[in-house]
Design a protein around this motif. Structure first.
Motif, PDB file in Angstrom:
ATOM      1  N   LYS A  45      96.910-119.664  68.138  1.00 37.00           N
ATOM      2  CA  LYS A  45      97.419-118.868  67.018  1.00 37.00           C
ATOM      3  C   LYS A  45      96.404-118.741  65.880  1.00 37.00           C
ATOM      4  N   HIS A  46      95.132-118.552  66.222  1.00 35.78           N
ATOM      5  CA  HIS A  46      94.069-118.534  65.218  1.00 35.78           C
ATOM      6  C   HIS A  46      93.048-117.465  65.592  1.00 35.78           C
ATOM      7  N   THR A  47      92.261-117.050  64.588  1.00 38.62           N
ATOM      8  CA  THR A  47      91.257-116.011  64.833  1.00 38.62           C
ATOM      9  C   THR A  47      89.828-116.516  64.669  1.00 38.62           C
ATOM     10  N   SER A  48      89.675-117.826  64.572  1.00 37.96           N
ATOM     11  CA  SER A  48      88.316-118.399  64.469  1.00 37.96           C
ATOM     12  C   SER A  48      88.124-119.546  65.448  1.00 37.96           C
ATOM     13  N   LYS A  95      83.138-114.646  67.847  1.00 38.42           N
ATOM     14  CA  LYS A  95      83.208-115.518  69.033  1.00 38.42           C
ATOM     15  C   LYS A  95      84.629-115.584  69.570  1.00 38.42           C
ATOM     16  N   ALA A  96      85.611-115.655  68.672  1.00 36.39           N
ATOM     17  CA  ALA A  96      87.013-115.759  69.105  1.00 36.39           C
ATOM     18  C   ALA A  96      87.411-114.558  69.961  1.00 36.39           C
ATOM     19  N   LEU A 122      88.628-125.436  74.598  1.00 34.30           N
ATOM     20  CA  LEU A 122      88.822-124.975  73.228  1.00 34.30           C
ATOM     21  C   LEU A 122      87.441-124.680  72.652  1.00 34.30           C
ATOM     22  N   GLY A 123      87.253-123.464  72.145  1.00 35.01           N
ATOM     23  CA  GLY A 123      86.049-123.156  71.366  1.00 35.01           C
ATOM     24  C   GLY A 123      86.397-123.283  69.889  1.00 35.01           C
ATOM     25  N   GLU A 124      85.879-124.313  69.251  1.00 33.78           N
ATOM     26  CA  GLU A 124      86.107-124.461  67.804  1.00 33.78           C
ATOM     27  C   GLU A 124      84.894-123.856  67.102  1.00 33.78           C
ATOM     28  N   HIS A 125      85.111-122.757  66.384  1.00 37.59           N
ATOM     29  CA  HIS A 125      83.979-122.001  65.852  1.00 37.59           C
ATOM     30  C   HIS A 125      83.768-122.194  64.355  1.00 37.59           C
TER      31      HIS A 125
ATOM     32  N   LEU C  51      91.126-103.910  73.761  1.00 37.71           N
ATOM     33  CA  LEU C  51      92.157-104.576  72.974  1.00 37.71           C
ATOM     34  C   LEU C  51      91.742-106.023  72.740  1.00 37.71           C
ATOM     35  N   THR C  52      91.912-106.503  71.529  1.00 33.05           N
ATOM     36  CA  THR C  52      91.651-107.913  71.253  1.00 33.05           C
ATOM     37  C   THR C  52      92.541-108.311  70.079  1.00 33.05           C
ATOM     38  N   ILE C  53      92.594-109.612  69.797  1.00 28.33           N
ATOM     39  CA  ILE C  53      93.381-110.106  68.673  1.00 28.33           C
ATOM     40  C   ILE C  53      92.423-110.707  67.664  1.00 28.33           C
ATOM     41  N   ASN C  54      92.522-110.300  66.394  1.00 22.85           N
ATOM     42  CA  ASN C  54      91.691-110.907  65.363  1.00 22.85           C
ATOM     43  C   ASN C  54      92.335-110.744  63.992  1.00 22.85           C
TER      44      ASN C  54
END
Lengths: 142, 142, 142
Positions: A45-48, A95-96, A122-125, C51-54
């Motif tokens: 549920k995040h964009t980064s 990256k996300a 998990l990619g933590e950016h 399509l992507t989510i950001n």
């Protein structure tokens, strides 16, 4: 046909790539065991931060991922406008979207049907981030 | 609500991008025909090959994909540590996560509801690889 | 268990990234409200849009996306062969596969379970394009 859904919060991870397969399967173990054919969908549920599937054994793969993504999506590119949260802000968003914010894995006879070398990353950016929230949804026939 | 699942092994493909829509639809043809609204999920059980959807007609698109991905994710980058299986090893892992390891296609009235120019690509990112294993899952109402 | 499916055509958007969450939820609002646990799958029937989510709030994120993707996948790369529809043709195909042609979002209690900053982006990668066709599929239990 069954549908199960659960929201979990991961612990806070440092910037980089981390194998989180066990945290996910532990959270859904009992529901998973009832499904003969189905799907596990994992959504962040995040964009980064991002989710992807890759090599689960050699930790240098995750280090090389971090290095390559930092080269391909550099900090401080002269064309970035969105940087008020720091130089890691805009690269984290890009990256996300490149890696994706969900993975979906087939379930076969009560288990995730992953290849032997596959794990969920998990990619933590971000340089600093709280624990990320995941929505885990299982559906299938029992 | 129906759930069907099948595992297939593709033939061995050379490095590059290949349209495999027909191999997939042939494997699930009879199950597909019973679904009025649903989904086909295709999952590759490997971390050095990928699945994506792109242009199904002109073969130069696939050649340009291979060239561009080789430029964007070069072999022998000075920062790679994971290269004991050869110079194509680490780039293959990165390409696999960038492109993705699954595609999901809506089913409408017994057929894949793809756009007219869309086909499923296998991205084979290793110089030499055995036939790749796919898990095909169909679910929907009949 | 319910399955709903609907095909919509977006208005024509200029090249770049655009938040289309509201167009999607408006199209499926009544069906969505009946689902307690489920999924919304959004599929684009094209190979030159994505399509992507950001990040759904600050418009500079979308501008920076456009700039970064144009840098990472340049027009007129000397190795492109597929360019008879113009210099934006081949980059559009590559961007479409890097970002992806579908998103899948969990539904919880009749609503999309998105993070507070998450929105669905249309990536329009051609200089000129007609309205893009989306297949919206909802499934879950009511």
């Amino acid at each position: 046909m069954k549908f199960y859904q659960k929201e979990i919060t991961l612990k806070s991870y440092p910037r980089g790539f981390h194998v989180i397969t066990e945290q996910i399967t532990a959270a859904v173990a009992s529901d998973l065991s009832f499904i003969t054919i189905g799907m596990l969908h994992v959504f962040i549920k995040h964009t980064s931060a991002s989710l992807t599937i890759n090599e689960n054994a050699d930790p240098t793969v995750r280090v090389d991922f971090e290095r390559h993504f930092n080269t391909m999506i550099p900090e401080n590119a002269p064309y970035y406008q969105h940087n008020y949260e720091g130089s890691d802000d805009m690269p984290a968003h890009i990256k996300a979207s490149l890696l994706g914010n969900s993975v979906q894995i087939p379930i076969t006879n009560g288990k995730l049907n992953l290849g032997i070398w596959q794990g969920v990353y998990l990619g933590e950016h971000r340089n600093k981030a709280s624990g990320r929230k995941l929505v885990l949804t299982i559906f299938g026939e029992s």
